[in-house]
Design a protein around this motif. Structure first.
Motif, PDB file in Angstrom:
ATOM      1  N   THR A  71      11.209  -2.289  -2.571  1.00 41.32           N
ATOM      2  CA  THR A  71      12.334  -2.537  -1.691  1.00 41.32           C
ATOM      3  C   THR A  71      13.089  -4.007  -1.676  1.00 41.32           C
ATOM      4  N   ILE A  72      12.241  -5.046  -2.080  1.00 38.84           N
ATOM      5  CA  ILE A  72      12.847  -6.303  -2.629  1.00 38.84           C
ATOM      6  C   ILE A  72      13.924  -6.003  -3.640  1.00 38.84           C
ATOM      7  N   VAL A  75      16.812  -3.902  -1.895  1.00 33.44           N
ATOM      8  CA  VAL A  75      17.722  -4.398  -1.030  1.00 33.44           C
ATOM      9  C   VAL A  75      18.425  -5.821  -1.528  1.00 33.44           C
ATOM     10  N   GLY A  76      17.453  -6.497  -2.098  1.00 31.81           N
ATOM     11  CA  GLY A  76      17.969  -7.890  -2.704  1.00 31.81           C
ATOM     12  C   GLY A  76      19.227  -7.636  -3.918  1.00 31.81           C
ATOM     13  N   MET A  79      22.343  -6.486  -2.169  1.00 32.91           N
ATOM     14  CA  MET A  79      23.127  -7.581  -1.447  1.00 32.91           C
ATOM     15  C   MET A  79      23.588  -8.705  -2.336  1.00 32.91           C
ATOM     16  N   VAL A  80      22.821  -8.970  -3.515  1.00 33.40           N
ATOM     17  CA  VAL A  80      23.437  -9.971  -4.449  1.00 33.40           C
ATOM     18  C   VAL A  80      24.435  -9.535  -5.130  1.00 33.40           C
ATOM     19  N   ARG A  83      27.299  -9.655  -2.637  1.00 36.93           N
ATOM     20  CA  ARG A  83      27.954 -11.192  -2.515  1.00 36.93           C
ATOM     21  C   ARG A  83      28.628 -11.770  -3.838  1.00 36.93           C
TER      22      ARG A  83
ATOM     23  N   ILE B  72      12.181 -10.235   2.297  1.00 33.19           N
ATOM     24  CA  ILE B  72      12.191 -11.214   1.251  1.00 33.19           C
ATOM     25  C   ILE B  72      13.431 -10.803   0.583  1.00 33.19           C
ATOM     26  N   GLY B  73      13.866  -9.633  -0.034  1.00 34.44           N
ATOM     27  CA  GLY B  73      14.885  -9.235  -0.641  1.00 34.44           C
ATOM     28  C   GLY B  73      16.235  -9.968  -0.142  1.00 34.44           C
ATOM     29  N   ALA B  74      16.439  -9.579   1.159  1.00 31.98           N
ATOM     30  CA  ALA B  74      17.588 -10.034   1.824  1.00 31.98           C
ATOM     31  C   ALA B  74      17.925 -11.685   1.999  1.00 31.98           C
ATOM     32  N   ALA B  77      18.687 -12.732  -1.558  1.00 26.14           N
ATOM     33  CA  ALA B  77      20.005 -12.604  -2.103  1.00 26.14           C
ATOM     34  C   ALA B  77      20.863 -13.339  -1.312  1.00 26.14           C
ATOM     35  N   ARG B  78      20.759 -13.770  -0.053  1.00 20.41           N
ATOM     36  CA  ARG B  78      21.640 -14.562   0.579  1.00 20.41           C
ATOM     37  C   ARG B  78      21.502 -15.994   0.227  1.00 20.41           C
ATOM     38  N   MET B  79      20.317 -16.443  -0.279  1.00 22.42           N
ATOM     39  CA  MET B  79      20.222 -18.076  -0.142  1.00 22.42           C
ATOM     40  C   MET B  79      20.463 -18.269  -1.756  1.00 22.42           C
ATOM     41  N   VAL B  80      20.233 -17.544  -2.524  1.00 23.84           N
ATOM     42  CA  VAL B  80      20.413 -17.870  -4.111  1.00 23.84           C
ATOM     43  C   VAL B  80      21.753 -18.513  -4.662  1.00 23.84           C
ATOM     44  N   ALA B  81      21.559 -19.806  -5.181  1.00 19.78           N
ATOM     45  CA  ALA B  81      22.904 -20.522  -5.617  1.00 19.78           C
ATOM     46  C   ALA B  81      23.411 -19.433  -6.812  1.00 19.78           C
ATOM     47  N   MET B  82      24.759 -19.547  -6.924  1.00 18.95           N
ATOM     48  CA  MET B  82      25.324 -18.503  -8.157  1.00 18.95           C
ATOM     49  C   MET B  82      24.843 -19.297  -9.324  1.00 18.95           C
ATOM     50  N   MET B  85      21.647 -17.501 -10.365  1.00 15.84           N
ATOM     51  CA  MET B  85      21.593 -16.064 -10.558  1.00 15.84           C
ATOM     52  C   MET B  85      20.883 -15.372 -11.785  1.00 15.84           C
ATOM     53  N   MET B  88      17.377 -15.032 -10.461  1.00 13.52           N
ATOM     54  CA  MET B  88      17.292 -14.310  -9.393  1.00 13.52           C
ATOM     55  C   MET B  88      17.209 -12.724 -10.029  1.00 13.52           C
ATOM     56  N   VAL B  89      18.109 -12.601 -10.851  1.00 14.90           N
ATOM     57  CA  VAL B  89      18.156 -11.059 -11.347  1.00 14.90           C
ATOM     58  C   VAL B  89      16.944 -10.692 -11.950  1.00 14.90           C
TER      59      VAL B  89
END
Lengths: 97, 472
Positions: A71-72, A75-76, A79-80, A83, B72-74, B77-82, B85, B88-89
């Motif tokens: 799910t991480i 969803v992540g 969403m990313v 964005r 966690i995922g949301a 995805a919201r907080m990460v700075a570009m 990236m 994050m990926v």
């Protein structure tokens, strides 16, 4: 027979993947990658089945953790990607640059 | 309520179509966002119908796992700075891999569940007979999933600079890796011959798979990260695909292998952009082999005021950003300078090398975040023919991707790598902290070129200085 059938699907999907991606412009490589990554979270289906069955407590626990990780990823990932894509703008907008 | 397997499988076909269309639409800037949405809808539908499968009888574990994962995922995805990236990926890849590993593991419990029965009047327990095909696919999903998970964690640590991002190479590395591979094969074979829950061979396989992921990523240096990220992306797809074989789910196979193939394509694009084979990237630290011809000459420094005068009269300017621009967080001032130049009647473009940055397309995302329209982001092959007619090329934090030695010096370790030919422009500004060489440790003759001017100092400050000069 099941194995043969599944292998057919595998082969066709690999060709499909090659065809789909080979002409993507470099500008979109990052969102493409994170979008594709979100799709690989499809393993969540397997996790759901493992976590939702009524026998073997250990398997259910493994399944629950798998559901969380998948799910991480899903969803992540979506969403990313959204964005990032929201930031790609055309020139005419707002007269900037 | 449960849904029939036939209905569920038909729904999976719809999901597969949405994934494929989604990926296709991700290939064009105008449709990309909708494509991503389509693919998310496909995922949503697949998850919902699966919840109604007859195997699923309890929901408490599912709800707990999904809630935790979604939060966690949301948040991530919201907080990460570009700029972050790439790491994050890497982490998202890793969690996908870990999930596939766990799914494979859970299937094992299911397949090897002891069945209790009465035979010959005596109560006996027997282990359910798992087919070799299932066992092999389970082990594949554990292996690929494990490599993806631990490899991604290392890639994350390197990218986030939680560990040294340089290549870690030691003597006997290949022997160690070969032994690990051998150990994996042996454990897999032994386990298949005598499958049992808690078998030593199973733990060996799991441990070695995780170790292999670590060993696979540590010898890869910072600038080769785009290759690793795309490769791990591919692996996370293949792991899902293997898990699909283990549980006999078509959608996992289709989606997983499509992603796997897509990741492979990206990997090969990255390798081509560095003129290196995948094996070379994966197994050798950089630049050990050849000694490049020594470059001699004198670099000509320039200050912000003189640079302004040249830019002020320029009619075409090309920016060439590299990882250094991300480090200096200079993308916003660069965009501002670009706008001021345009107002001044100058044509502005951004030339982006395929492997600039730490992941494929890294620079494009950063510049997009800074509101640079994507029409101005030009690929290497399109900008090179235009460079001879360009007044000023401004190199910001890039080095190896603009090194003419790749074109001219056969002894250079990067010889043959396609580069952005900034030295063909009428004037080149190189923004750089000092005269150090790039990641590869190769001298850059560009710095000593006749038409090159070095603008020393922090890139962000230099550009800000130029912006201030334009504003008068």
């Amino acid at each position: 027979m099941e194995a043969v059938f599944l292998s057919f699907i595998l082969m066709l999907s690999i060709f499909l993947g090659f065809e789909l991606i080979s002409k993507v412009p470099a500008t979109l490589h990052t969102p493409l990658m994170s979008g594709a990554n979100a799709i690989s979270g499809i393993t969540v289906l397997g996790a759901l089945i493992a976590a939702g069955q009524d026998h073997a407590a250990a398997a259910t626990w493994l399944g629950a953790v798998a559901v969380m990780f998948a799910t991480i990823n899903v969803v992540g990932g979506y969403m990313v990607t959204d964005r990032m894509l929201g930031m790609f703008k055309k020139k005419d907008k707002g007269g900037a640059a | 309520m449960t849904l029939s397997p036939v209905f569920i499988n038909f729904t999976y076909i719809i999901s597969a179509i949405l994934f494929i269309y989604g990926l296709k639409m991700l290939g064009h800037p105008d449709t990309a966002r909708r494509g991503n949405l389509l693919s998310a809808i496909g995922m949503f539908i697949a998850v919902v119908v699966t919840l109604f499968a007859h195997e699923i009888v309890r929901f408490e574990y599912i709800v707990a796992g999904m809630l935790a994962g979604a939060i966690i995922g949301a948040l991530a995805a919201r907080m990460v700075a570009m700029t972050s990236m790439p790491e994050m990926v890497a982490l998202f890849n890793g969690s996908g891999g870990a999930a596939s590993l766990l799914v494979g593991w859970a299937v094992l419990y299911d397949e090897l569940r002891p069945t209790v029965g009465v035979a010959d009047g005596v109560l006996q327990t027997a282990v359910a007979d798992a087919s070799t095909f299932t066992l092999v696919t389970v082990m594949l999903s554990i292996l690929i999933g494990g490599v993806t998970a631990s490899g991604s964690v290392i890639a994350y640590a390197k990218l986030a600079e939680k560990m040294n991002s340089a290549a870690i190479v030691f003597s006997g590395q290949r022997i160690v890796n070969s032994l690990i591979l051998l150990g994996i094969v042996v454990s897999a074979v032994m386990f298949t011959l005598d499958p049992a829950i808690g078998s030593m061979w199973f733990w060996m396989l799991l441990g070695l798979a995780l170790l292999l992921g670590v060993m696979a990523v540590i010898p890869i240096g910072g600038a080769d990260m785009p290759v690793v990220i795309s490769l791990l992306n591919s692996y996370s797809g293949l792991a899902a695909c293997a898990a699909g074989f283990a549980i006999g789910n078509n959608l996992l196979i289709v989606a997983g292998s499509t992603v796997g193939a897509a990741g492979m394509i990206l990997t090969s694009i990255m390798c081509k952009a560095m003129n290196r084979s995948l094996a070379n990237v994966l197994f050798s630290g950089f630049g050990a082999a050849k000694q490049a011809s020594k470059v001699e000459g004198e670099a000509k420094p320039i200050n912000v005021d003189d640079a302004y005068l040249i830019l002020e009269s320029a009619s075409s300017v090309v920016f060439v950003p590299g990882y250094g621009m991300a480090v200096a967080q200079a993308q916003h001032v660069v965009r501002e300078l670009g706008e001021l130049l345009e107002k001044n009647g100058c044509e502005v473009n951004f030339a982006i090398h395929p492997v600039a940055g730490r992941m494929p397309g890294h620079m494009n995302v950063l510049l997009a975040e800074a509101n640079v329209p994507y029409e101005q982001l030009v690929e290497m092959d399109d900008i090179n023919p235009r460079l001879p007619n360009t007044d000023v090329a401004i190199v910001i934090g890039a080095n190896d991707v603009v090194n003419p030695a790749a074109r001219e010096d056969e002894n250079s370790p990067i010889y043959g790598m396609p580069i952005i030919n900034v030295d063909h422009a009428r004037t080149v500004f190189v923004l750089k902290r000092s005269m150090g060489s790039g990641f590869s440790g190769v001298d850059n003759p560009l710095f000593f070129g006749e038409n090159t001017r070095m603008l020393f100092g922090d890139a962000k400050q230099s550009i800000s200085g130029l912006v201030a000069a334009f504003k008068g």
